[in-house]
Design a protein around this motif. Structure first.
Motif, PDB file in Angstrom:
ATOM      1  N   GLY A 166      62.930  29.163  35.254  1.00 17.49           N
ATOM      2  CA  GLY A 166      62.092  28.031  35.619  1.00 17.49           C
ATOM      3  C   GLY A 166      60.622  28.312  35.427  1.00 17.49           C
ATOM      4  N   SER A 167      59.786  27.467  36.007  1.00 18.34           N
ATOM      5  CA  SER A 167      58.345  27.529  35.768  1.00 18.34           C
ATOM      6  C   SER A 167      57.673  28.749  36.384  1.00 18.34           C
ATOM      7  CB  SER A 167      57.676  26.256  36.299  1.00 18.34           C
ATOM      8  OG  SER A 167      57.937  26.105  37.692  1.00 18.34           O
ATOM      9  N   ASP A 168      58.237  29.303  37.468  1.00 13.66           N
ATOM     10  CA  ASP A 168      57.576  30.440  38.121  1.00 13.66           C
ATOM     11  C   ASP A 168      57.840  31.772  37.428  1.00 13.66           C
ATOM     12  OD1 ASP A 168      60.219  30.845  38.748  1.00 13.66           O
ATOM     13  OD2 ASP A 168      59.928  30.894  40.931  1.00 13.66           O
ATOM     14  N   GLN A 169      58.759  31.778  36.459  1.00 14.08           N
ATOM     15  CA  GLN A 169      59.098  32.996  35.709  1.00 14.08           C
ATOM     16  C   GLN A 169      59.540  34.149  36.608  1.00 14.08           C
ATOM     17  OE1 GLN A 169      58.769  32.984  31.805  1.00 14.08           O
ATOM     18  NE2 GLN A 169      59.425  31.165  32.920  1.00 14.08           N
ATOM     19  N   ILE A 170      60.096  33.793  37.759  1.00 11.60           N
ATOM     20  CA  ILE A 170      60.713  34.773  38.659  1.00 11.60           C
ATOM     21  C   ILE A 170      62.183  34.375  38.777  1.00 11.60           C
ATOM     22  CG2 ILE A 170      60.799  35.727  40.981  1.00 11.60           C
ATOM     23  CD1 ILE A 170      57.794  35.202  41.207  1.00 11.60           C
ATOM     24  N   LEU A 171      63.036  35.264  38.366  1.00  8.68           N
ATOM     25  CA  LEU A 171      64.455  34.941  38.245  1.00  8.68           C
ATOM     26  C   LEU A 171      65.251  35.468  39.426  1.00  8.68           C
ATOM     27  CD1 LEU A 171      66.709  33.793  36.335  1.00  8.68           C
ATOM     28  CD2 LEU A 171      66.955  36.139  35.485  1.00  8.68           C
ATOM     29  N   GLN A 172      65.892  34.565  40.145  1.00  9.54           N
ATOM     30  CA  GLN A 172      66.822  34.957  41.194  1.00  9.54           C
ATOM     31  C   GLN A 172      68.238  35.064  40.617  1.00  9.54           C
ATOM     32  OE1 GLN A 172      64.609  32.244  42.160  1.00  9.54           O
ATOM     33  NE2 GLN A 172      63.241  33.766  43.086  1.00  9.54           N
ATOM     34  N   GLU A 173      69.041  35.860  41.279  1.00  9.34           N
ATOM     35  CA  GLU A 173      70.414  36.073  40.831  1.00  9.34           C
ATOM     36  C   GLU A 173      71.200  34.772  40.785  1.00  9.34           C
ATOM     37  OE1 GLU A 173      74.287  38.684  42.322  1.00  9.34           O
ATOM     38  OE2 GLU A 173      72.284  39.152  43.087  1.00  9.34           O
TER      39      GLU A 173
END
Length: 563
Positions: free
Chosen positions: A393-400
């Motif tokens: 997504g837009s925040d470029q932080i990927l959750q599992e």
């Protein structure tokens, strides 16, 4: 003496097989399109359209067997000139002129043969229409069928096959109200515009190739007349045996009680080569299978320790070579090793996030922050990073859970990465002259350079698995815990290798702690990506077909084509 005798007999049988196949090759079917319309009562009207070029024989025919409570009616044949005339007592032995413009049905001890006169040599299009009564069964949990639409062992094999399934009542099928699986061929099956469409990507070959479709429907879509007193899960469990679909556990079914209705081996072999004794084929294939397996085991046993990443650290080429010669098994190992490469290169940065759940209990989640695309070569890591960008997504932080959700909805994305990686690896191996197709290179098909690369891969795997026995401490820990562990993941032995490393380096260090942490993290993210994609495909969302499996199907047998 015995070996020489067996080889001579085999050569005779193989010669006869080639003669037989050569004769059959005079007739050609370029493609078969199968349209299936499902009605409210579970019956289905099927239209097979054959585009052909026939130059010998008197008739075309389709064996439909193993019907299990189903029946055939409303049989009709036509070509460009119009509808054929039905003959009540079809005579298989009748001549060309007697069959021209006519069609009929032959009752056999296993089912039926739908027959029609070739009528005119050359290029023609035939439409074979018939109704399968009770195709869809009403099971305890779902409605559905597992049906073979194109037989194995056809004497005149189609180059391309397409099967389209629609609902007569206008209901649009998708993964929310149905499940789809395909067996016996190299191709795809998908939900497309409310229909189910399966198609071959490579021509069907002689032998066991076929087109088997399994369709699962939610209760209430139709009202099948045929009621089956068992679950559809048991049908799936039997069909998944021998396939590359991941059935998993927890179905509630006892596998020992599943029906065993798969076709006999003799029937499959009989379809593979007409007029050739089955035991000759068995001998041939047993010899072909055993030789490379034995050769691979001997090579591994004699491989010397190799202390560097194989093929100069080329992830894709090493994976292809290792996969082809039984040094790694799961395609997920490739994805896991690419994750590690991205983390070690600083493209992904693990982040610890704490959230508060129910009752005020804190939970720690490990996310991946996307830092920058990889600068090194290799299609796997690059394509994987691009996929992670879309999933995060837009925040470029990927959750599992973000990655798992994305891969379930877009399960083909991971498979595209694996396909591209295998192609790149194959191209690299070809470029460095790894293969040799000459007779002297049998049974492995490798050049001397290729065999050396395989020995290096085996030697590296052996080196990692026996690391503590060697007791070497001269290699930098950064190499051991990063590069070595990446390729151990590729070879599917990372957990064992970590234990080997711990025996040589028992004291915790910055490198060891970080490497173990990264490996456990990668294991979770591989599960959330590759295994989530496989689960989505196995759950009936569509995708690549499975060559193996499909057991327990109805409607199919062996043979067909022309005679």
């Amino acid at each position: 003496m015995v070996k020489k005798f067996i080889s001579t007999i085999f050569c005779v049988f193989l010669f006869l097989a080639l003669m037989t196949q050569g004769a059959l090759a005079v007739n050609n079917v370029s493609d078969i399109n199968v349209d299936v319309v499902i009605y409210e009562d579970g019956s289905a009207y099927i239209t097979q359209t054959w585009n052909c070029n026939f130059n010998e024989g008197t008739e075309g025919y389709i064996p439909i067997e193993n019907l299990n409570g189903m029946s055939i009616s409303e049989f009709l044949v036509s070509d460009e000139s119009g509808v054929y005339t039905y003959i009540e007592d079809w005579d298989v032995e009748a001549g060309f002129d007697e069959k021209a413009g006519k069609y009929g049905m032959v009752k056999t001890n296993k089912g039926y043969e739908l027959c029609w006169g070739i009528s005119e040599y050359g290029e023609k299009r035939y439409a074979i229409e018939y109704k399968i009564n009770n195709l869809v069964g009403g099971y305890e949990d779902f409605d559905g069928f597992n049906f073979q639409f194109i037989n194995s062992g056809m004497g005149t094999l189609p180059t391309d096959v397409t099967v389209k399934i629609t609902m007569h009542n206008g209901i649009k099928l998708d993964e929310n109200n149905g499940g789809i699986w395909a067996f016996g061929f190299d191709g795809e099956i998908n939900f497309e515009n409310g229909n189910v469409v399966a198609y071959t990507k490579k021509p069907l070959s002689s032998g066991t190739d076929s087109v088997i479709i399994m369709l699962q429907l939610n209760k209430g879509l139709i009202n099948p007349t045929r009621v089956v007193n068992k679950s559809f899960e048991s049908v799936k469990a039997q069909a998944f045996k021998g396939s590359d679909y991941d059935y998993g556990t927890g179905t509630g079914e006892n596998s020992s009680e599943l029906p065993q209705e798969a076709p006999s081996f003799f029937e499959l072999v009989l379809g593979m080569v007409i007029a050739v004794f089955p035991f000759a084929i068995i001998i041939y294939f047993v010899r072909r299978i055993r030789r490379p397996k034995k050769k691979i085991r001997t090579l591994y046993k004699n491989a010397d320790y190799f202390r560097e990443a194989p093929i100069e650290g080329n992830l894709e080429a090493t994976f292809v070579l290792a996969k082809d010669f039984d040094q790694t098994k799961d395609d997920g190992n490739l994805i896991g090793s690419a994750f590690l490469m991205l983390i070690n290169a600083g493209c992904l940065e693990p982040m610890s996030e704490k959230t508060v759940g129910f009752f005020g209990k804190e939970k720690e989640n490990i996310s991946l922050k996307l830092m920058h695309p990889p600068q090194f070569t290799g299609v796997t890591a690059k394509m994987l990073y691009d996929l992670l960008v879309l999933a995060s997504g837009s925040d470029q932080i990927l959750q599992e859970n973000e990655l798992e959700s994305y891969c379930r909805k877009n399960h083909k994305a991971i498979m595209r990465i694996i396909k591209a990686a295998k192609q790149e690896g194959k191209n690299t191996l070809i470029h460095i002259d790894c293969y040799d197709t000459s007779k002297k290179a049998k049974p492995l098909g490798l050049s001397q350079a290729g065999e050396n690369l395989l020995l290096n891969t085996m030697g590296f795997k052996k080196y990692l698995l026996e690391f503590s026995l060697i007791g070497e401490r001269s290699i930098a820990e950064s190499v051991i815990w990063q590069d070595y562990l990446t390729f151990a993941t590729l070879l599917g032995i990372a957990d064992k290798v970590i234990e080997q490393f711990k025996k040589v380096y028992p004291d915790a260090t910055h490198y060891s702690d970080k490497a173990r942490y990264h490996y456990l993290l990668v294991h979770r993210y591989t599960k959330a990506s590759y295994h989530a994609s496989q689960t989505a495909r196995s759950s009936g969302s569509g995708g690549r077909s499975s060559f193996g499996g499909g057991g327990g199907f109805s409607g199919g047998g062996s043979g067909g084509g022309t005679r």
